[in-house]
Scaffold this motif. Sequence first.
Motif, PDB file in Angstrom:
ATOM      1  N   SER A 112       4.297  57.471  31.912  1.00 43.91           N
ATOM      2  CA  SER A 112       4.611  58.566  33.046  1.00 43.91           C
ATOM      3  C   SER A 112       3.665  58.213  34.321  1.00 43.91           C
ATOM      4  O   SER A 112       4.029  58.314  35.437  1.00 43.91           O
ATOM      5  N   LEU A 116       5.149  57.698  38.037  1.00 41.77           N
ATOM      6  CA  LEU A 116       4.394  58.410  39.332  1.00 41.77           C
ATOM      7  C   LEU A 116       4.402  57.487  40.327  1.00 41.77           C
ATOM      8  O   LEU A 116       4.245  57.972  41.615  1.00 41.77           O
ATOM      9  N   ALA A 333      -1.365  57.211  41.544  1.00 40.32           N
ATOM     10  CA  ALA A 333      -0.785  57.809  40.105  1.00 40.32           C
ATOM     11  C   ALA A 333      -1.953  57.554  39.169  1.00 40.32           C
ATOM     12  O   ALA A 333      -1.974  58.432  38.033  1.00 40.32           O
ATOM     13  N   PHE A 336      -3.813  60.788  37.818  1.00 48.34           N
ATOM     14  CA  PHE A 336      -3.412  61.809  36.914  1.00 48.34           C
ATOM     15  C   PHE A 336      -3.920  61.240  35.490  1.00 48.34           C
ATOM     16  O   PHE A 336      -4.418  61.941  34.658  1.00 48.34           O
ATOM     17  N   ASN A 342      -1.999  63.781  32.869  1.00 47.83           N
ATOM     18  CA  ASN A 342      -0.285  63.120  32.286  1.00 47.83           C
ATOM     19  C   ASN A 342      -0.404  63.641  30.752  1.00 47.83           C
ATOM     20  O   ASN A 342       0.636  63.532  30.227  1.00 47.83           O
ATOM     21  N   THR A 421       3.466  69.264  43.253  1.00 49.07           N
ATOM     22  CA  THR A 421       4.979  69.226  43.117  1.00 49.07           C
ATOM     23  C   THR A 421       5.586  69.907  44.707  1.00 49.07           C
ATOM     24  O   THR A 421       6.719  69.086  45.183  1.00 49.07           O
TER      25      THR A 421
END
Length: 568
Positions: A112, A116, A333, A336, A342, A421
Motif C-alpha cells: 500500500s 501511494l 507515502a 501513512f 495504511n 482523496t
Amino acid sequence: MLFDRNHTSLLNSANIFLWPIIIFLISFVVLIFVKGGPITNDELKYLALSIDTSQEPRILNRYFHVYLQKVFIYFFDDPFLSMQVFWSFLVSLTMALTFYSAILISNSKSLSIAFLSLLFLLIQPLIFRFVGVTYADYTVMFLLALSMAIYLSTDIKSLESKSKSIFFLSALLVLSVKSKETGFVNIIFIFGIIFSNFEKSTFLRLFRYILFGTFLGVLIMALFDGLLLDDYFFSWRFSNIEQLLSFNSGQRERVIGNWYSLITQTDLIIPFTLYLLSLPYMINEDEASHIKFLYLLPIFIILFLTIISGFGRLRIVPRYILPIIPILSVLAANYFQIFNINKFKFSKKSFFLLTAITLISIIFAIILKDASNLINLNGWTPRLLLSNIFYPLLLSLILICFIFLKRESRIFKISFLVLFTIMVLPPLIALPNNLLYSGKLFNDRIQPLKDFGNYLKLNEKTIIILSADTQGYRGALIPFYFNAKISCSDPGDNLPILCANDENKKNYSSYFDENGTTGKDGGFDYAILTMNSYINNWKEKYPSNEYVVITNDDKKYMLICRSEMCKN
C-alpha cells in the motif's frame, strides 16, 4: 478495510522484486506509445551532441547524459523516436525504483505504501507533461532514484553491506554530477552510510571504498571520452573545467522567488506538505539514523539549488527540481506508515462515506477539467484555481485537523483520508492531458516542416530562412527532421532566423534587404513564413521570376522557394 492487511492478500503475496519489474514494463509500454517530442532548444543541443559527439567544455557537466542518450540513438534511425524511448526508459525505471524504495522504507510486505508513492509520482506534471523531452534533469532524477534504492537496501549494521553500497553510490555520484550539477546531492547517501552507526574503526575501510567507487565513475567517463571524443582526459582537464565555471558564472537578471515558493506553486505541494508533517517524528531516537539522512535530502537539494542560484547564473526553473520528486514521493507515502493510516480498519459506514466523497470528488474534478471556459469568465483557469484556491484551502483544513484532533483517533484518520482523496483527484484525473501536452506542442512546432516536406530538399549547402514569428525554436528541428548538416542562428530582436552551414552563416546581413526582414532575391533557397510575416514584409517582392510561393492547407504558413526546387 481499504488498507487492512486481511483485505490485501494479493498485495501481501507479491515478491519484492516482481512488482517493480511489472511497474517498469507497464509504464514503459504505455509511455513509449504516447506521442511526444522536444519542445525547447535545450534538449536539442544535447541531442546534437549525442548524434555527432564533439567537445563542448561549456557543458562539461552534461556529458554522461549525452553518452547515455547516444546509446539509444544508436538503435534508432529517427532521432525523435530515440528521444521518446530514452525518456520512457528513464521515467519507467524511476517509477519502478520509487516503488521498490517505498517497499523498503515501509519495512513491510504490504504494497500500500509503494502504490501511494507511485500515486505521488503520477500526479506531478513536471514529469508527465514533457513526454519525449530528454532534459538532463530526468537523467539525474533516475540516478538519484537508483541511489535511493541502493541506500535503503543497505544493511546498516553490516560493514560488508555498507562497503558495497558506498562503492556503487560513489560511482553514481560521479555520473550524477556529470549529468548535471544537481547530481551533487547524491553525496548525502554517502554521508548517511558513513555516519549511521558510526565507528572510527570502520571509517578507513569505508573511505577506501569511496575512493574505489569514485575511481570507477571517473574511469567510466574516461572510457566514454576516449572512445567517442578520442580524449580520455576531456572530462577532467582543468582548462575544460575552467570554461564550464566561466560559462556558468556572471550576471543574470534576478527576480523575486525561491525554491520553496516554486514547490508551493506546483502539485509538489501535496507530497511536500506530508513530508514536512512527518519531520517532527524523525526526532524519535528509535528511528534508524540512516532514514534521518534520507529525510535530509529534500532540504539539501533546495539548499544546494539556493546556493548555486545565488552565486551563479542558475535561474529558478521548475524542471531543475525534478530530482526531488521520487524521494519526496517515498517520504510522503511513508507518512501513512508513521501514523498507521495504511493499517486503518474502516467501519461499513465510514467506508461508504469515503466512497461517496471520492465519487463526488471525481465528478467535481471532471467538471473542473472540462469547464475551463466557464472558469475563465472570472479570470480563473483550472491550473490557477488549483494553485491559488484549491490546495491552500484543503491544506489549511488538514493543518486544522492536526491542531485539534488526536492523530491516533478514528475521526482524524477519516478526516485526513477524505481531504487527501479530494486533494489528489484533480491532478490524477489531469494525467491523460498532461501526457498529451508535449505531443501537441511538438506537432505544432513541426507542422510547417511536415506540410512543406515534399518541397524541402535540404543538404549541407542549403540556405533557409524562417520568419521570427514562426517561433524560432522550430529552426533547431530542421537538421534532425531532414538529416541535414546545417544549423540555425537566431539573432533575436524579431529578426529572421538563418539556417545554413557554418561558413554561409558568417555574413548574416548579406542574405537580407536593407530592411533586415526580407530575403534578397536569389540569396536563399527556401523561406518558411507565417501568413502575417509574408503579408507585411515579403508579399510585395515575392513571388518573383526566380521564386514561387506555396501556402499550406490551413493557410497559416507560406513557403517561398526557388522555382526549380519546388516543381511537383
